[in-house]
Design a protein around this motif. Structure first.
Motif, mmCIF file in Angstrom:
data_model
loop_
_atom_site.group_PDB
_atom_site.id
_atom_site.type_symbol
_atom_site.label_atom_id
_atom_site.label_comp_id
_atom_site.label_asym_id
_atom_site.label_seq_id
_atom_site.Cartn_x
_atom_site.Cartn_y
_atom_site.Cartn_z
ATOM 1 N N ARG B 31 -25.526 -53.306 -18.824
ATOM 2 C CA ARG B 31 -25.587 -52.078 -18.034
ATOM 3 C C ARG B 31 -27.027 -51.647 -17.832
ATOM 4 O O ARG B 31 -27.847 -51.724 -18.750
ATOM 5 N N ARG B 32 -27.326 -51.142 -16.665
ATOM 6 C CA ARG B 32 -28.625 -50.513 -16.410
ATOM 7 C C ARG B 32 -28.593 -49.102 -17.000
ATOM 8 O O ARG B 32 -27.544 -48.614 -17.401
ATOM 9 N N ASP B 33 -29.756 -48.426 -16.952
ATOM 10 C CA ASP B 33 -29.818 -47.054 -17.451
ATOM 11 C C ASP B 33 -28.855 -46.159 -16.684
ATOM 12 O O ASP B 33 -28.279 -45.213 -17.224
ATOM 13 N N SER B 34 -28.662 -46.486 -15.432
ATOM 14 C CA SER B 34 -27.806 -45.660 -14.585
ATOM 15 C C SER B 34 -26.334 -45.812 -14.937
ATOM 16 O O SER B 34 -25.500 -45.038 -14.471
ATOM 17 N N GLY B 35 -26.026 -46.867 -15.725
ATOM 18 C CA GLY B 35 -24.624 -47.135 -16.000
ATOM 19 C C GLY B 35 -24.091 -48.258 -15.122
ATOM 20 O O GLY B 35 -23.002 -48.762 -15.356
ATOM 21 N N TYR B 36 -24.843 -48.623 -14.108
ATOM 22 C CA TYR B 36 -24.416 -49.703 -13.214
ATOM 23 C C TYR B 36 -24.303 -51.006 -14.006
ATOM 24 O O TYR B 36 -25.153 -51.331 -14.833
ATOM 25 N N ASP B 38 -24.706 -54.967 -14.511
ATOM 26 C CA ASP B 38 -25.792 -55.865 -14.072
ATOM 27 C C ASP B 38 -25.408 -57.305 -14.392
ATOM 28 O O ASP B 38 -25.176 -57.640 -15.558
#
Lengths: 128, 128
Positions: B31-36, B38
């Motif tokens: 997960r990216r910091d945004s929650g997306y 990856d």
DNA sequence: TCTGCACCTTGACACCATGTCAGGGTCAAG
DNA sequence: CTTGACCCTGACATGGTGTCAAGGTGCAGA
């Protein structure tokens, strides 16, 4: 006749009889004072019709159409024939698709040594 | 790579990627910091493998086994072959069943005049 | 910087046909 | 009256997928 007897006589499970009633494929059954559903021979006849149609791969919606045509004495048989032919074509499509998958798998398996060796064209193919 | 790009690259819909993650067929995505989510190229590769296996009619559970065998360098190809042959047999059974229904329907339709007349052996057969 | 659009998140509901289970009521025979 | 077979409803599960809603993120252009 209680639902259990109707199920045995028609070949449709109790579960599905209740389900067909709920989705409106068949009219709500008569009820005894106890709340038990009560089925006539005609009801069982209709359930049997449904069981046969399901065995031929008709979906719920198509069975609804067939039931309407069945109970219509002035029906035109062309509609029934069209439904049957459409169903046959659909079944043919599905059968051919399955047969194609099967052939592919058998081809792949034929080239796979099996046994302890790791080499396997089946997995290679899945990677492509 | 975001989930949309991974979906396009692998042939597995976003919906199913999330689903496969949820049921544990694939490990949780990074997960990216945004929650997306990856995805790496290796992740996409695995998704592509799954898409191919689904196209060959494997079910989720079988695909799990295939994935395990796929990533096992010391695998014995016999297991893979056995899975493929079992799948082929199952597909053959289903294809024959569909073909049988199709033949029955075509036979019935051949004896049904169609048109405006109400006579129809298809409905008679469903009544039996 | 603000705006808008494309993208992402989770959660929920739907399909189709069917099974199964739980918690309750009914009926008939012993 | 008790027991066991039967019935009721409602809910949850399967498999594989679609779709929608309500909200957050990221980026490009004005």
């Amino acid at each position: 006749m209680n639902i259990g007897a109707a199920a045995r006589a028609s070949g449709v499970s109790e579960r599905m009889i209740r389900h067909y009633e709920q989705i409106g494929l068949i009219p709500p059954a008569a009820r005894r004072d106890s709340g038990y559903r009560d089925y006539s021979d005609a009801d069982v006849h209709r359930l049997h019709f449904i069981a046969n149609a399901r065995d031929l791969g008709f979906g719920i919606e198509e069975i609804g159409s067939l039931l309407a045509l069945w109970s219509d004495r002035n029906r035109a048989s062309g509609e029934v024939k069209a439904l049957a032919l459409a169903r046959a074509e659909e079944l043919g499509r599905k059968a051919r698709a399955l047969e194609g998958m099967r052939t592919t798998l058998l081809d792949l398996a034929r080239n796979c040594a099996g046994g302890e060796r790791p080499d396997c064209p089946i997995l290679d193919r899945l990677e492509e």
